[in-house]
Design an enzyme around this catalytic site. Structure first.
Site, PDB file in Angstrom:
ATOM      1  CG  HIS A 128      20.545 -35.916 -61.748  1.00 15.97           C
ATOM      2  ND1 HIS A 128      19.985 -34.693 -62.016  1.00 15.97           N
ATOM      3  CD2 HIS A 128      19.762 -36.827 -62.372  1.00 15.97           C
ATOM      4  CE1 HIS A 128      18.907 -34.853 -62.772  1.00 15.97           C
ATOM      5  NE2 HIS A 128      18.754 -36.150 -63.013  1.00 15.97           N
ATOM      6  CD  GLU A 129      20.496 -40.435 -63.107  1.00 15.38           C
ATOM      7  OE1 GLU A 129      19.402 -40.942 -62.774  1.00 15.38           O
ATOM      8  OE2 GLU A 129      20.607 -39.623 -64.050  1.00 15.38           O
TER       9      GLU A 129
HETATM   10 ZN   LIG Z   1      17.112 -37.016 -63.903  1.00 13.54          ZN
END
Ligand SMILES: [Zn+2]
Length: 709
Positions: free
Chosen positions: A490-491
């Site tokens: 995600h990051e």
């Molecule tokens: Zn995010």
């Protein structure tokens, strides 16, 4: 989590007296070097005071010159000039925010408190400068005649909107009140976040002896031992309220009493009644936000906030949240019944409580999906998941990542890679700061030391991912849960949004986009981690190097929708309460946050066994600054987009399909905020999506619900 935006800070002009000599202050030096990274090894907290003082003064002078320009306004002498101003300020703020979030100490935190209101004041004086606004307004009015590029037109429109939304068009009295409100909100936001940090730093659950460790698998014990070492309890085991510490504990600890104790501490962060209690802070913030919205002509803060998003209105947000809430709640209550049956089958007779959910869900997962965390974890090494994220970026966008040891970093554990594109051209640096430590805020986020732009030359981004993984024992690799691995992807998706950015103006670079568009690049990236072709390659046993067995892999992927009722309920409840809190048209400092929370949960029929993902008292997304205030729904909004976007690859029959990847690159990852998001999405997919893909992905659509209810 989102790109974390800690309180941007600045410095009191009066503290000039503390300014150190320029020669001795690495923040004031030219960061030329090979990559333009500041000399972290020499930066000391006290350097920030001098750097902020200088940077603020320099920026104010630049802006005054633009506002006072005798020549008629042009895009170049006004908008482009504003965009090129404040370089030292941006640099100082970026370095400071990074340290305040990822590696702080008492002095950094003191400076953060000291400068937050000054920073608010600085920006207010710019946004409320009548001469400057006059120039922007005139350009905006005549924008059709200015022969602007698509990006320039968007930048001009965003500037105009930014100023209007900051109060530039108000009368003097309203402007003065707005400035007061903003300065106060900045201080309150900083205090809120520091209170949560203080509560997290203070709490440790010390596990002493085998009895306390009952049920905990090796990896949880190892992480707890490392934490104990770090927190000054050598030889013992320590659980903290950091998500990566407490969630596995709740999942595995057979000690119901300890689960309850830790859980209560976790959800009581910011709610302790003492000096770090956030309830009075919230009351004041909610009242001030509502007042600010009224001054600007909106019925509530939510109306004001949402006016500048893809969703546009509170009604549109509620409609999406409601659409998801009902099936999620149905699913969660069916799961609750199954968990209750399970615990009774074990001969227990208590009603399932919130601190039991994860423990029995883990058991149910073993039964239903024939899969358990302890069996998966040895296959998910941090090193390999980082490689998997890089591999995906290479297959999709041709990027390569080369480790560098010659770049200054803020902590010895921080790692750096140089990023190059398919043509071998330098595209920026990527920093990974992966491990939890007491000097770090909890959560995971992406931030930057420098954004991409072309206005002041070909500027390459310096992009950072901060995580809070529990480090493996000395000599052992760090093993991740599947959720941790998803957080990393995600990051990293946010990081790519920063690294691939290909725009001219800083205002619209990288992740500077509308809030409910900002989670698309990150959430979309998570989809690749769930692909068998990727897991086969990178999920390898840390001792034997064997790939994850096929049947286990199949079950892992199939288990994706397991417990999504609870996950969706805890998230949507937080989003609904965020919306409701900010829909109030008027409150005062006596606003009863706890009562409001209770009533709101009762109204939506919150299951008693589930707690909001973030209770208001530690809801940093919405109170540590205003990043996601009235906008926590953005993750779900973006999920509507990402579920549909990934389907484009599935439809193409190849999750690395070149043509689809090219469109995704051009219209999503490289585009920043240079165009309207609805236009960008339509350019990528030729239409806008409906929430059907999202419901299906979470296993919440009628057809996908496995349990008869
Ligand atoms: Zn995010």
């Amino acid at each position: 989590m989102p790109p974390f935006t800690p309180h941007i800070s600045s410095m009191h002009p009066q503290t000039h007296a503390f300014a150190l000599d320029t020669d001795a202050n690495p923040l004031l030096e030219d960061w030329g070097g090979r990559f333009g990274v500041p000399a972290f090894d020499r930066i000391k907290p006290e350097h920030f005071r001098a750097a902020f003082a200088r940077a603020f003064a320099a920026h104010a002078a630049e802006v005054a010159a633009i506002a006072g320009n005798a020549a008629a306004p042009t895009f170049a002498n006004t908008i482009a000039a504003l965009e090129a101003s404040g370089e030292a300020l941006t640099r100082t703020v970026n370095v400071f925010n990074l340290l305040a979030g990822a590696h702080n100490n008492d002095e950094i935190l003191a400076i953060e408190r000291e400068v937050a209101p000054v920073k608010a004041k600085h920006w207010d004086s710019i946004h409320m400068d009548a001469a400057l606004f006059g120039r922007i307004e005139r350009l905006h009015r005549t924008r059709d005649q200015l022969a602007l590029s698509v990006e320039e037109r968007r930048v001009l429109e965003r500037y105009y909107l930014k100023f209007v939304r900051a109060g530039a068009a108000l009368n003097a009295a309203a402007k003065a009140r707005l400035a007061e409100i903003n300065a106060r909100l900045a201080t309150l936001g900083t205090t809120f976040s520091q209170n949560v940090l203080a509560d997290e730093q203070r709490y440790t659950l010390v596990l002493d002896g085998e009895e306390d460790l009952a049920g905990l698998p090796d990896f949880v014990r190892a992480a707890a031992r490392a934490t104990a070492e770090e927190r000054g309890f050598p030889g013992k085991h320590v659980i903290t309220t950091s998500r990566s510490s407490i969630e596995p504990f709740l999942q595995f600890s057979a000690r119901r009493d300890l689960r309850e104790k830790a859980f209560r501490a976790w959800i009581a962060r910011g709610d302790g009644g003492g000096a770090t209690d956030n309830k009075p802070i919230i009351a004041e913030m909610v009242a001030l936000r509502a007042e600010r919205a009224r001054l600007l002509g909106y019925p509530s803060f939510a109306h004001y906030r949402l006016d500048d998003t893809m969703a546009k209105t509170p009604e549109a947000v509620r409609s999406l949240l409601d659409r998801v809430w009902a099936p999620a709640r149905r699913r969660a209550s069916a799961d609750r019944d199954a968990l209750q049956t399970l615990l009774q089958a074990e001969g227990k007779n208590f009603p399932l409580a919130a601190w039991d959910w994860r423990y029995y869900a883990e058991k149910l997962r073993k039964l239903r999906c024939d899969i358990d965390e302890t069996a998966i974890k040895p296959y998910l090494q941090l090193e390999h998941i980082i490689e998997a994220a890089f591999y995906t970026a290479n297959r999709l966008f041709g990027l390569t990542f080369e480790p560098r040891a010659d770049v200054p970093v803020w902590h010895p554990e921080v790692r750096v890679w140089e990023v190059r594109d398919a043509q071998g051209r330098h595209r920026g640096l990527f920093f990974g700061d992966y491990f939890a430590r007491p000097s770090k805020h909890s959560g995971a986020w992406m931030t930057t030391l420098r954004d991409q732009e072309k206005l002041r030359g070909e500027i390459h981004p310096l992009v950072i991912n901060v995580m809070n993984f529990s480090k493996g024992r000395a000599g052992e690799p760090t093993l991740l849960s599947f959720d941790d691995a998803k957080t990393l992807f995600h990051e990293f998706g946010h990081a790519l949004h920063g690294l691939l950015s290909d725009v001219t103006y800083p205002l619209v670079a990288g992740t500077s986009v509308l809030k409910d568009w900002s989670e698309l690049p990150s959430q979309l990236y998570e989809h690749w981690l769930e692909r068998p072709e990727l897991l086969r390659r990178f999920a390898r046993h840390y001792r034997t190097g064997e790939p994850i067995p096929e049947d286990q892999l199949r079950r892992l992927v199939a288990a994706r929708t397991f417990n999504q009722g609870q996950a969706t309920v805890e998230y949507v409840a937080s989003a609904l309460i965020d919306l409701d809190i900010h829909l109030q048209s008027e409150t005062d400092e006596a606003f009863d946050v706890a009562g409001f929370e209770q009533a709101a949960l009762a109204r939506i029929g919150m299951p008693a066994e589930i707690v909001m993902r973030h209770r208001p008292v530690h809801f940093q997304h919405i109170f540590a600054g205003s990043g996601y205030a009235a906008a926590y729904y953005s993750y779900l909004w973006s999920e509507v987009l990402d579920a549909d976007a990934f389907a484009a690859f599935e439809e193409a029959g190849d999750v690395f399909d070149r043509e689809t990847a090219k469109k995704l690159h051009d219209h999503v990852y490289a585009a920043g905020g240079a165009r309207d998001p609805a236009e960008l999405y339509t350019a990528f997919r030729r239409r806008l999506p409906t929430p059907d893909g999202l419901l299906k992905r979470r296993g919440l659509s009628e057809a996908a619900t496995p349990t008869p209810e």
